[in-house]
Motif scaffolding. Structure first.
Motif, PDB file in Angstrom:
ATOM      1  N   LEU A 135       0.823  -1.205   0.000  1.00 31.60           N
ATOM      2  CA  LEU A 135       0.000   0.000   0.000  1.00 31.60           C
ATOM      3  C   LEU A 135       0.860   1.258   0.000  1.00 31.60           C
ATOM      4  O   LEU A 135       0.634   2.183  -0.790  1.00 31.60           O
ATOM      5  N   MET A 136       1.852   1.313   0.847  1.00 32.38           N
ATOM      6  CA  MET A 136       2.679   2.509   0.962  1.00 32.38           C
ATOM      7  C   MET A 136       3.527   2.735  -0.285  1.00 32.38           C
ATOM      8  O   MET A 136       3.695   3.879  -0.741  1.00 32.38           O
ATOM      9  N   LEU A 137       4.078   1.660  -0.839  1.00 26.85           N
ATOM     10  CA  LEU A 137       4.885   1.820  -2.054  1.00 26.85           C
ATOM     11  C   LEU A 137       4.043   2.312  -3.229  1.00 26.85           C
ATOM     12  O   LEU A 137       4.463   3.205  -3.974  1.00 26.85           O
ATOM     13  N   ALA A 138       2.855   1.734  -3.396  1.00 22.64           N
ATOM     14  CA  ALA A 138       1.990   2.178  -4.489  1.00 22.64           C
ATOM     15  C   ALA A 138       1.574   3.636  -4.304  1.00 22.64           C
ATOM     16  O   ALA A 138       1.545   4.416  -5.267  1.00 22.64           O
ATOM     17  N   SER A 139       1.277   4.028  -3.068  1.00 20.64           N
ATOM     18  CA  SER A 139       0.891   5.407  -2.800  1.00 20.64           C
ATOM     19  C   SER A 139       2.051   6.359  -3.107  1.00 20.64           C
ATOM     20  O   SER A 139       1.860   7.403  -3.751  1.00 20.64           O
ATOM     21  N   PHE A 140       3.251   6.003  -2.676  1.00 19.55           N
ATOM     22  CA  PHE A 140       4.410   6.878  -2.882  1.00 19.55           C
ATOM     23  C   PHE A 140       4.720   7.043  -4.362  1.00 19.55           C
ATOM     24  O   PHE A 140       4.915   8.169  -4.849  1.00 19.55           O
ATOM     25  N   VAL A 141       4.753   5.931  -5.093  1.00 17.49           N
ATOM     26  CA  VAL A 141       5.068   6.004  -6.522  1.00 17.49           C
ATOM     27  C   VAL A 141       3.997   6.794  -7.275  1.00 17.49           C
ATOM     28  O   VAL A 141       4.303   7.606  -8.157  1.00 17.49           O
ATOM     29  N   GLY A 142       2.728   6.584  -6.944  1.00 15.66           N
ATOM     30  CA  GLY A 142       1.660   7.317  -7.614  1.00 15.66           C
ATOM     31  C   GLY A 142       1.727   8.814  -7.364  1.00 15.66           C
ATOM     32  O   GLY A 142       1.565   9.618  -8.286  1.00 15.66           O
ATOM     33  N   LEU A 143       1.979   9.201  -6.126  1.00 11.49           N
ATOM     34  CA  LEU A 143       2.066  10.626  -5.809  1.00 11.49           C
ATOM     35  C   LEU A 143       3.248  11.280  -6.514  1.00 11.49           C
ATOM     36  O   LEU A 143       3.135  12.399  -7.039  1.00 11.49           O
ATOM     37  N   VAL A 144       4.396  10.607  -6.536  1.00 15.71           N
ATOM     38  CA  VAL A 144       5.572  11.166  -7.204  1.00 15.71           C
ATOM     39  C   VAL A 144       5.317  11.308  -8.705  1.00 15.71           C
ATOM     40  O   VAL A 144       5.660  12.336  -9.313  1.00 15.71           O
ATOM     41  N   ALA A 145       4.698  10.291  -9.320  1.00 11.31           N
ATOM     42  CA  ALA A 145       4.447  10.337 -10.760  1.00 11.31           C
ATOM     43  C   ALA A 145       3.502  11.473 -11.128  1.00 11.31           C
ATOM     44  O   ALA A 145       3.756  12.229 -12.075  1.00 11.31           O
ATOM     45  N   VAL A 146       2.408  11.622 -10.382  1.00  8.09           N
ATOM     46  CA  VAL A 146       1.446  12.673 -10.699  1.00  8.09           C
ATOM     47  C   VAL A 146       2.047  14.055 -10.456  1.00  8.09           C
ATOM     48  O   VAL A 146       1.886  14.972 -11.273  1.00  8.09           O
ATOM     49  N   THR A 147       2.749  14.225  -9.344  1.00  7.14           N
ATOM     50  CA  THR A 147       3.336  15.529  -9.039  1.00  7.14           C
ATOM     51  C   THR A 147       4.380  15.933 -10.063  1.00  7.14           C
ATOM     52  O   THR A 147       4.474  17.105 -10.457  1.00  7.14           O
ATOM     53  N   ALA A 148       5.168  14.972 -10.544  1.00 12.47           N
ATOM     54  CA  ALA A 148       6.252  15.292 -11.473  1.00 12.47           C
ATOM     55  C   ALA A 148       5.767  15.465 -12.906  1.00 12.47           C
ATOM     56  O   ALA A 148       6.303  16.307 -13.643  1.00 12.47           O
TER      57      ALA A 148
END
Length: 211
Positions: A135-148
């Motif tokens: 859960l945490m890894l998917a959340s982190f990767v998704g947030l970084v991808a959208v923000t960038a």
């Protein structure tokens, strides 16, 4: 063979574009997929307890969570109208951060405390840790991808008002009489008689004739 593969890829891309652009709104993809990956992480605890915490099962849980999060990210970044808009970015961040924080605060610590009190620190504890990691890894990767990536796919026209483009002159130059004081609504671009270079320039009157 190569042409057939490219054709299938093109059809898959067209179907995905149709679903995102016309079939279902982007916000449904973003919020729905974000909620789905959170539910998958919760269901993963039960799955790992039943099937065993093996590397293959843990990897499968991670892939499923990442797949749903990828759908949520594509709802924001897929090229087209509204791609990368501030509203979609806010929706994605809200559902992703809410899922991670809610699980990390209200679900995981009580589960760990309960399992520790019941002296069940084996497979159940490992299942909770594996699901939390997914859960945490998917959340982190998704947030970084959208923000960038959201600013790079965002269209220039995002919000009310005319799109960006060349500046147009004020409409006042085309009102009745213009800035030359000519009757009958003549525009300001008319050539004055003293600059006509020779011949007689008829004066414009309101009835369209000349005198």
């Amino acid at each position: 063979m190569h042409t057939r593969v490219e054709y299938r890829r093109g059809r898959a891309h067209a179907r995905a574009a149709y679903l995102i652009e016309r079939g279902v709104s982007r916000r449904v993809w973003v919020v729905g997929a974000g909620a789905a990956y959170w539910l998958c992480a919760l269901a993963g605890v039960w799955y790992l307890i039943r099937q065993g915490v093996t590397p293959g099962n843990v990897l499968a849980l991670h892939l499923i969570c990442f797949a749903f999060e990828a759908v949520s990210v594509l709802g924001v970044l897929w090229p087209g109208a509204g791609a990368g808009s501030a509203q979609l970015v806010d929706d994605h961040q809200s559902v992703t951060v809410s899922a991670a924080c809610f699980s990390g605060i209200f679900l995981i610590p009580p589960a760990m405390i309960t399992l520790g009190a019941l002296d069940r620190t084996g497979v159940p504890m490992e299942a909770v840790l594996a699901s939390t990691t997914a859960l945490m890894l998917a959340s982190f990767v998704g947030l970084v991808a959208v923000t960038a990536l959201a600013p790079s796919v965002r269209t220039t026209h995002d919000g009310p008002g005319p799109p960006d483009g060349p500046e147009w002159s004020d409409a006042g130059d085309f009102d009745a009489g213009g800035d030359q004081g000519l009757p009958g609504g003549a525009c300001s671009g008319a050539v004055p008689p003293d600059r006509a270079g020779g011949g007689r320039v008829p004066a414009v009157v309101s009835d369209g004739g000349e005198r």
